[in-house]
Design an enzyme around this catalytic site. Structure first.
Site, mmCIF file in Angstrom:
data_model
loop_
_atom_site.group_PDB
_atom_site.id
_atom_site.type_symbol
_atom_site.label_atom_id
_atom_site.label_comp_id
_atom_site.label_asym_id
_atom_site.label_seq_id
_atom_site.Cartn_x
_atom_site.Cartn_y
_atom_site.Cartn_z
ATOM 1 N N CYS A 226 0.755 -8.120 11.347
ATOM 2 C CA CYS A 226 1.016 -8.378 12.761
ATOM 3 C C CYS A 226 0.228 -9.573 13.296
ATOM 4 O O CYS A 226 0.107 -9.745 14.500
ATOM 5 C CB CYS A 226 0.729 -7.145 13.595
ATOM 6 S SG CYS A 226 1.923 -5.827 13.306
ATOM 7 N N PHE B 225 1.618 -18.428 17.144
ATOM 8 C CA PHE B 225 0.779 -19.274 16.278
ATOM 9 C C PHE B 225 -0.192 -20.120 17.120
ATOM 10 O O PHE B 225 -0.922 -19.539 17.915
ATOM 11 C CB PHE B 225 1.657 -20.103 15.334
ATOM 12 C CG PHE B 225 2.514 -19.214 14.446
ATOM 13 C CD1 PHE B 225 1.938 -18.523 13.378
ATOM 14 C CD2 PHE B 225 3.872 -19.023 14.709
ATOM 15 C CE1 PHE B 225 2.710 -17.686 12.580
ATOM 16 C CE2 PHE B 225 4.639 -18.184 13.909
ATOM 17 C CZ PHE B 225 4.050 -17.528 12.847
ATOM 18 N N TYR C 262 -1.608 -2.748 -6.983
ATOM 19 C CA TYR C 262 -1.432 -3.607 -5.810
ATOM 20 C C TYR C 262 -2.650 -3.610 -4.881
ATOM 21 O O TYR C 262 -3.250 -2.569 -4.620
ATOM 22 C CB TYR C 262 -0.189 -3.169 -5.018
ATOM 23 C CG TYR C 262 -0.059 -3.976 -3.759
ATOM 24 C CD1 TYR C 262 0.476 -5.259 -3.804
ATOM 25 C CD2 TYR C 262 -0.563 -3.514 -2.551
ATOM 26 C CE1 TYR C 262 0.523 -6.043 -2.670
ATOM 27 C CE2 TYR C 262 -0.519 -4.293 -1.411
ATOM 28 C CZ TYR C 262 0.028 -5.557 -1.476
ATOM 29 O OH TYR C 262 0.061 -6.329 -0.352
ATOM 30 N N ARG D 60 0.845 -1.197 0.000
ATOM 31 C CA ARG D 60 0.000 0.000 0.000
ATOM 32 C C ARG D 60 0.876 1.241 0.000
ATOM 33 O O ARG D 60 1.885 1.308 0.690
ATOM 34 C CB ARG D 60 -0.896 0.018 1.241
ATOM 35 C CG ARG D 60 -2.199 -0.745 1.058
ATOM 36 C CD ARG D 60 -3.079 -0.647 2.284
ATOM 37 N NE ARG D 60 -2.445 -1.205 3.450
ATOM 38 C CZ ARG D 60 -1.888 -0.495 4.419
ATOM 39 N NH1 ARG D 60 -1.927 0.831 4.380
ATOM 40 N NH2 ARG D 60 -1.319 -1.102 5.437
ATOM 41 N N LYS E 253 -9.720 -1.905 1.620
ATOM 42 C CA LYS E 253 -9.348 -0.864 2.575
ATOM 43 C C LYS E 253 -10.069 0.458 2.267
ATOM 44 O O LYS E 253 -10.465 1.188 3.165
ATOM 45 C CB LYS E 253 -7.833 -0.675 2.590
ATOM 46 C CG LYS E 253 -7.070 -1.935 3.061
ATOM 47 C CD LYS E 253 -7.397 -2.225 4.476
ATOM 48 C CE LYS E 253 -6.912 -3.490 5.139
ATOM 49 N NZ LYS E 253 -5.731 -4.164 4.868
ATOM 50 N N HIS F 45 -10.489 -2.703 11.528
ATOM 51 C CA HIS F 45 -9.453 -3.533 10.901
ATOM 52 C C HIS F 45 -9.250 -4.762 11.793
ATOM 53 O O HIS F 45 -8.268 -4.852 12.522
ATOM 54 C CB HIS F 45 -8.175 -2.680 10.809
ATOM 55 C CG HIS F 45 -7.088 -3.255 9.980
ATOM 56 N ND1 HIS F 45 -5.769 -2.880 10.132
ATOM 57 C CD2 HIS F 45 -7.099 -4.165 8.975
ATOM 58 C CE1 HIS F 45 -5.026 -3.531 9.258
ATOM 59 N NE2 HIS F 45 -5.802 -4.318 8.551
ATOM 60 N N GLY G 142 -4.323 -3.350 -1.598
ATOM 61 C CA GLY G 142 -5.084 -2.312 -0.923
ATOM 62 C C GLY G 142 -5.163 -0.993 -1.695
ATOM 63 O O GLY G 142 -6.032 -0.169 -1.424
ATOM 64 N N ASP H 77 -9.529 -9.824 8.302
ATOM 65 C CA ASP H 77 -8.978 -8.479 8.082
ATOM 66 C C ASP H 77 -9.925 -7.344 8.466
ATOM 67 O O ASP H 77 -9.479 -6.331 8.980
ATOM 68 C CB ASP H 77 -8.574 -8.335 6.608
ATOM 69 C CG ASP H 77 -7.579 -7.195 6.373
ATOM 70 O OD1 ASP H 77 -6.608 -7.090 7.144
ATOM 71 O OD2 ASP H 77 -7.786 -6.408 5.431
ATOM 72 N N ARG I 75 1.836 -12.134 -1.271
ATOM 73 C CA ARG I 75 0.499 -12.485 -0.781
ATOM 74 C C ARG I 75 -0.099 -13.670 -1.512
ATOM 75 O O ARG I 75 0.265 -13.969 -2.638
ATOM 76 C CB ARG I 75 -0.442 -11.283 -0.992
ATOM 77 C CG ARG I 75 -0.039 -10.009 -0.260
ATOM 78 C CD ARG I 75 -0.743 -9.873 1.050
ATOM 79 N NE ARG I 75 -0.158 -8.823 1.882
ATOM 80 C CZ ARG I 75 -0.686 -8.440 3.045
ATOM 81 N NH1 ARG I 75 -1.792 -9.000 3.489
ATOM 82 N NH2 ARG I 75 -0.105 -7.519 3.764
ATOM 83 N N SER J 115 -1.205 -4.022 10.031
ATOM 84 C CA SER J 115 -0.870 -4.862 8.885
ATOM 85 C C SER J 115 0.360 -5.721 9.181
ATOM 86 O O SER J 115 1.340 -5.226 9.726
ATOM 87 C CB SER J 115 -0.596 -3.990 7.670
ATOM 88 O OG SER J 115 -1.762 -3.263 7.365
#
Ligand code: GTP
Ligand code: SPV
Ligand code: MN
Length: 677
Positions: free
Chosen positions: A327, A581, A268, A91, A277, A299, A270, A353, A455, A325
């Site tokens: 994280c 995780f 790209y 972005r 977004k 978000h 976003g 998201d 991605r 983003s």
């Protein structure tokens, strides 16, 4: 192998006669499309009807043109690799504008007055302070004029696609419609997976009053007759990219309402998938705060925890999490319950998201995912760290952007497997040989195979842990909101905020280390309130007020927690202290137990000054981080997950003092926009 190494083929098969766009849509739809054609001057126009046949035809066409490369169909059926231009991989926050009514400011102070080290001087700008470059300050109407100028003739030599889409299921009261015009078939293929498109949306748009958000997208690279296209068209110069959100009516078509999005120069994620977004966060956050019935656009991931204690009825908990983003939203949304808990506990995924949140008749806040697919970070994703995401990809229909590829048409990125395959082609398309390299060189090389923000795009329905309610359209009542960022020190693994107001303050002062998801220096600490800093579509102080108001409006609002999976040791090895995780489930389980205590009216344990931090025992760990408690038959104790130091909070640490000073300085930037609340 042949396909993957092949040079782009220039021949593009002609499409079948496109649908006649003039036969659908209400007067505003026709006017928007007529206007877009007149301004953009495309070679031809096609409606995307949302059918799987049409989707496949677009993928075939992109394969022929050299933009998409088919992967090994035995590994990833009907899936493709796409390599973007190396300058178009994230972005573009510095090129993103929210253009408000005149005199409205997103921030109270001029951007130039904000110290860069507070991590606040980038991103959305509005009203008077809209600026296209350092030396040119534009107001909203000048910005609109500039964007119309940029769009004039921008699609010459290209096909303009009309993509009618819905954010949220069509049967839902949350649902919002849009029409994206785009000259990028990559965008059209992604919209098919990420949003709901198709005949039903088209039909809905024929109702005379049907509202849609006009979304303009172009790669901004017109072709002259006979000119050869490039595999990833975009504008190479960053300052020729614009992602502009308008929140006041276009004087040439006031009947279309106050909102529109115009994005040019980038292909790209976003920047270009305008339902995501741009609509579902920036425009929607504004709608949510300004519509008579207040709601929220956040978000956030959404997940469902089901606990079935032996011999007792199942208990259900719904949690959302706002992390900046890259994280950990997607990974937590798809978390796999560790074996030691799997008998009684199950986690299913509703969204990874974005959450749209409305209050129900019982005063609870209910969340719905407006998207239909996952646009996930590839690096770090493996069968071990996120088996659900890997299975979703393997089910096919997956588009990979900027990952590496092996000789046999498999994809690769750092963390996909411990060993790097011997023959790889990196995300630039350059073959990489690992033969004869030493350990250190190999480890360095791993980072360069896939772009750090590479991605995968795959439909929600393909995720094995997708929740049966994900598509139901009703929204699920939330028990807890989680805020979290990447913090190498200070913030413990988890704490529970004492009350809503305290939780809002904790969210408002959320800080995280910058990741590769945006065009800013990696690693530096940034304030990212509610993980929404790049996505708030109006004044930030008013946004905080809106949060406070939602807490007052909804008597049964969720509890607020703060998490940090990314703490590191102060000295010595700088690895993460927490396994993360699947082990994050231990934190979810503790949160659900507290939610149950609250439902039962049981008192909660005492909190320290920060809030309530669990003990090791609460997470079923000993002080060395080894699982305590029974294990399923045949299972040996797993290796330590972390140690008790991830739960430590030391209020006398001078770093805390500095943290509070920084928080105050950050909030002071909002000046009089920050309410007393
Ligand atoms: P966006 O899609 O950009 O909004 O990112 P996200 O918030 O969905 O983040 P995602 O789950 O994709 O994770 C981003 C990166 O962090 C990946 O490389 C993950 O492997 C890594 N990650 C996620 N969860 C954890 C965790 O619990 N511990 C550690 N150490 N890394 C994690
Ligand atoms: C993010 O950056 O938060 C993403 C990727 O999820 S993008 O869609 O590009 O915004
Ligand atoms: Mn994600």
């Amino acid at each position: 192998v042949h396909k993957i190494m092949a040079q782009p083929i220039t021949f593009v098969p002609p499409l079948p006669a496109p649908l006649d766009w003039s036969t659908f849509g209400n007067a505003n739809v026709k006017k928007f499309i007529d206007n877009a054609i007149r301004v953009c001057q495309p070679k031809d126009v096609a409606i995307f009807d949302g059918s799987v046949e049409e989707y496949h035809r677009i993928c075939d066409m992109c394969e022929m043109s050299g933009m998409f490369m088919a992967l090994n169909p035995y590994l990833y059926p009907r899936s493709y690799l796409i390599r973007s231009h190396p300058g178009d991989t994230a972005r573009s926050e510095a090129r993103t504008f929210v253009c408000g009514p005149m005199n409205e400011k997103l921030y109270q102070v001029p951007l130039s007055a904000i110290p860069k080290d507070l991590g606040f001087g980038y991103g959305c700008r509005a009203g008077e302070s809209v600026s296209g470059s350092k030396d040119a300050e534009l107001n909203t109407e000048q910005m609109r004029e500039l964007l119309y100028h940029e769009f004039t003739g921008c699609m010459a030599g290209r096909t303009m696609w009309i993509v009618p889409f819905s954010m949220g299921p069509l049967n839902s009261e949350f649902c919002k419609l849009g029409i994206e015009i785009s000259d990028s078939p990559y965008v059209v293929a992604h919209m098919y997976t990420m949003a709901r498109t198709g005949i039903e949306v088209l039909k809905r748009l024929s109702a005379p009053n049907a509202y849609f958000l006009p979304c303009w997208h172009s790669v901004g690279l017109p072709l002259t007759p006979g000119e050869k296209d490039v595999p990833w068209p975009c504008r190479k110069e960053n300052n020729r990219k614009f992602i502009a959100h308008f929140t006041t009516a276009d004087p040439s078509c006031p009947e279309m309402g106050p909102y529109s999005v115009m994005s040019i120069g980038s292909g790209y994620g976003g920047n270009a998938l305008l339902g995501k977004k741009c609509y579902a966060l920036r425009i929607a956050s504004r709608m949510a705060a300004f519509e008579p019935v207040k709601w929220m656009a956040e978000h956030m991931l959404i997940l469902h925890v089901r606990h079935t204690p032996k011999g007792a009825p199942a208990k259900d908990y719904f949690l959302t999490g706002a992390f900046p983003s890259a994280c950990g939203k997607t990974n937590l949304a798809m978390v796999e319950v560790p074996r030691e808990f799997a008998d009684e506990w199950k986690v299913t995924c509703l969204g990874d998201d974005i959450a749209w949140i409305r209050m129900d008749t019982q005063g609870r806040l209910c969340a719905l995912n407006p998207e239909a697919g996952f646009f996930g970070v590839a690096p770090g994703t493996s069968n071990e760290s996120n088996g659900n995401a890997m299975a979703a990809m393997r089910a096919g229909n997956t588009l990979f952007t900027n990952v590496g590829v092996t000789r046999d048409g498999d994809v690769w990125w750092k963390g996909k497997s411990p060993e790097m395959p011997e023959h790889l082609i990196d995300w630039h398309g350059v073959p990489v040989e690992t033969h004869g390299l030493d350990k250190e060189a190999l480890s360095k090389l791993q980072n360069t195979i896939a772009q750090p923000n590479s991605r995968y795009t795959t439909p929600c329905v393909q995720c094995p842990s997708v929740d049966p309610l994900w598509n139901a359209g009703e929204g699920v009542p939330i028990d807890a909101f989680l805020f979290g960022g990447r913090r190498r020190s200070l913030t413990p693994l988890v704490f529970r905020c004492p009350d809503w107001e305290d939780g809002v303050l904790t969210g408002a002062t959320l800080r995280s280390e910058q990741t590769a998801a945006a065009d800013r220096p990696e690693g530096s600490l940034f304030f990212d309130p509610m993980a929404m800093r790049p996505f708030i579509g109006y004044n930030m102080g008013k946004y905080f007020d809106h949060w406070l108001e939602m807490g007052r409006l909804a008597p049964n609002h969720p509890d607020i927690y703060c998490v940090n999976w990314f703490r590191r040791a102060k000295e010595g090895k700088k690895d993460f202290l927490w396994a993360g995780f699947g082990q994050n489930f231990r934190v979810l389980r503790w949160i659900c137990e507290l939610a149950q205590a609250k439902r039962d009216g049981r008192p909660l344990p005492q909190a320290n000054t920060l809030g309530l931090v669990p003990t090791c025992q609460d997470l079923l760990l000993d002080r060395e981080g080894v699982h305590v408690g029974p294990l399923p038959a045949g299972m040996t104790a797993p290796k330590p997950m972390g140690c008790s130091c991830i739960l430590e909070v030391t209020p006398t640490d001078p770093e805390w003092h500095q943290e509070l000073l920084d928080e105050r300085a950050f909030l002071d930037l909002l000046g009089s926009d920050l309410s007393e609340g």
